[in-house]
Motif scaffolding. Structure first.
Motif, mmCIF file in Angstrom:
data_model
loop_
_atom_site.group_PDB
_atom_site.id
_atom_site.type_symbol
_atom_site.label_atom_id
_atom_site.label_comp_id
_atom_site.label_asym_id
_atom_site.label_seq_id
_atom_site.Cartn_x
_atom_site.Cartn_y
_atom_site.Cartn_z
ATOM 1 N N ARG A 9 49.698 63.613 40.173
ATOM 2 C CA ARG A 9 50.388 64.875 39.916
ATOM 3 C C ARG A 9 51.498 65.110 40.940
ATOM 4 O O ARG A 9 52.581 65.610 40.597
ATOM 5 C CB ARG A 9 49.392 66.034 39.918
ATOM 6 C CG ARG A 9 48.497 66.074 38.685
ATOM 7 C CD ARG A 9 47.876 67.434 38.470
ATOM 8 N NE ARG A 9 47.026 67.451 37.293
ATOM 9 C CZ ARG A 9 47.469 67.647 36.059
ATOM 10 N NH1 ARG A 9 48.769 67.820 35.830
ATOM 11 N NH2 ARG A 9 46.627 67.655 35.038
ATOM 12 N N VAL A 155 45.213 63.673 34.114
ATOM 13 C CA VAL A 155 46.537 63.890 33.529
ATOM 14 C C VAL A 155 46.500 63.437 32.071
ATOM 15 O O VAL A 155 46.184 62.273 31.779
ATOM 16 C CB VAL A 155 47.621 63.122 34.309
ATOM 17 C CG1 VAL A 155 48.968 63.195 33.581
ATOM 18 C CG2 VAL A 155 47.740 63.680 35.728
ATOM 19 N N ASP A 184 50.248 67.104 29.692
ATOM 20 C CA ASP A 184 51.033 67.116 30.930
ATOM 21 C C ASP A 184 52.272 66.237 30.879
ATOM 22 O O ASP A 184 53.229 66.466 31.618
ATOM 23 C CB ASP A 184 50.162 66.633 32.092
ATOM 24 C CG ASP A 184 48.885 67.440 32.230
ATOM 25 O OD1 ASP A 184 48.991 68.631 32.565
ATOM 26 O OD2 ASP A 184 47.795 66.883 32.003
#
Length: 302
Positions: A9, A155, A184
């Motif tokens: 991330r 994710v 995402d």
């Protein structure tokens, strides 16, 4: 230490960065990529299917095949995130939820879900079949809900193969709707031109967009620099190890069959006996761990 998901991330939050992921399909190719300093790996579904089952990428790999393989690779070095193929999620919403939970438990940092029918095929083959958009959205929603349910992060990468069958506008619409639900990253499979790639990155911004770099497929060749300039934030190379392994082993097999010797193949890895090859896969670290724990099996080396 930050978790693999947190690391991934953080990479995606850096808009000046592109995450480069070599495609690995077993422990050895993963170790080679790790030893060469890559900060993220990609587990290719096609490579997993070929290496574990000896079959083409036609939707024959199961959740267990993929999860077990992903877990092994993800845990070779927990400092390096792994993005893994999760195909269609292997069934309906309940099964997609289970896939999500199983991938989280396996240590996978990110995975992609697609909108092909369960009997899918490689994204760069012709005549793919696409599920209705509501079915695709249920897959994404199931993954998002399962992530919330277990209280652990992963994710979620929404992949669409609709470009070939339904056209650009429909494919982009599917990705935008997946993002609204909670995906995402966006993954437009089978991009056919660099102009189309740039347009997609602009339309989907600020969501990170993934490029699937399959040389010999329908997508034109991008260097890492070109992909970054276009606007992509992740680039995966599914055939990174498959091509070189195929060519090298084919040449060695041909030599041994035709000449009764493999001298040239051995010469290509001169100085790499069993010990050196084991070093690639962590022999030194294993020996040090045993000695630190008070073991004596490797005190005098191997």
């Amino acid at each position: 230490m930050a978790s693999p998901v947190q690391k991934l991330r953080a990479m995606l939050e850096d808009k000046d960065k592109i995450v480069v992921c070599p495609g690995v399909f077993d422990g050895l190719t993963a170790r080679i990529a790790l030893n060469n300093g890559f900060e993220c790996l990609y587990m290719t579904g096609a490579g997993t299917t070929m290496s574990r089952l000896g079959m083409p990428d036609l939707g024959v790999a199961t959740l267990n095949d993929m999860r077990d393989h992903a877990g092994m690779i993800a845990n070779l070095d927990r400092r390096v995130p792994l993005i893994a193929d999760a195909d269609t999620g292997y069934g309906g919403a309940l099964m997609v939820g289970r896939t999500t939970e199983q991938y989280i438990q396996a240590g996978v940092a990110g995975f992609h879900l697609e909108d092909q029918v369960v009997n899918k095929r490689c994204g760069h083959l012709k005549n793919k079949e696409i599920v209705d958009e509501d079915v695709y959205m249920s897959r994404i929603r199931a993954a998002v809900n399962a992530r919330t349910k277990v209280g652990q992060d992963i994710v979620i990468i929404a992949r669409t193969d609709a470009l070939q069958m339904l056209g650009y506008e429909a494919a982009i619409s599917r990705l935008k709707n997946a993002i609204k639900i909670g995906a995402d990253v966006a993954f437009l499979e089978g991009i056919i031109s660099k102009e189309q790639a740039k347009e997609a990155c602009e339309e989907l911004a600020p969501t990170p967009v993934l490029l699937n770099m399959v040389d010999g497929g329908v997508t034109p060749h991008f260097t890492v620099a070109e992909a970054k300039e276009t606007g992509f934030q992740i680039i995966i190379y599914p055939a990174f190890a498959l091509g070189p392994v195929y060519r090298a082993v084919t040449a060695a097999a041909k030599e041994l069959k035709e000449t009764g010797d493999n001298a040239n193949a051995v010469a290509d890895i001169s100085g790499m006996g069993p010990r050196e090859l084991f070093m690639v896969c962590g022999l030194k670290e294993a020996m040090e761990f045993d000695i630190a724990a008070g073991g004596s099996a490797y005190t005098n080396g191997v």
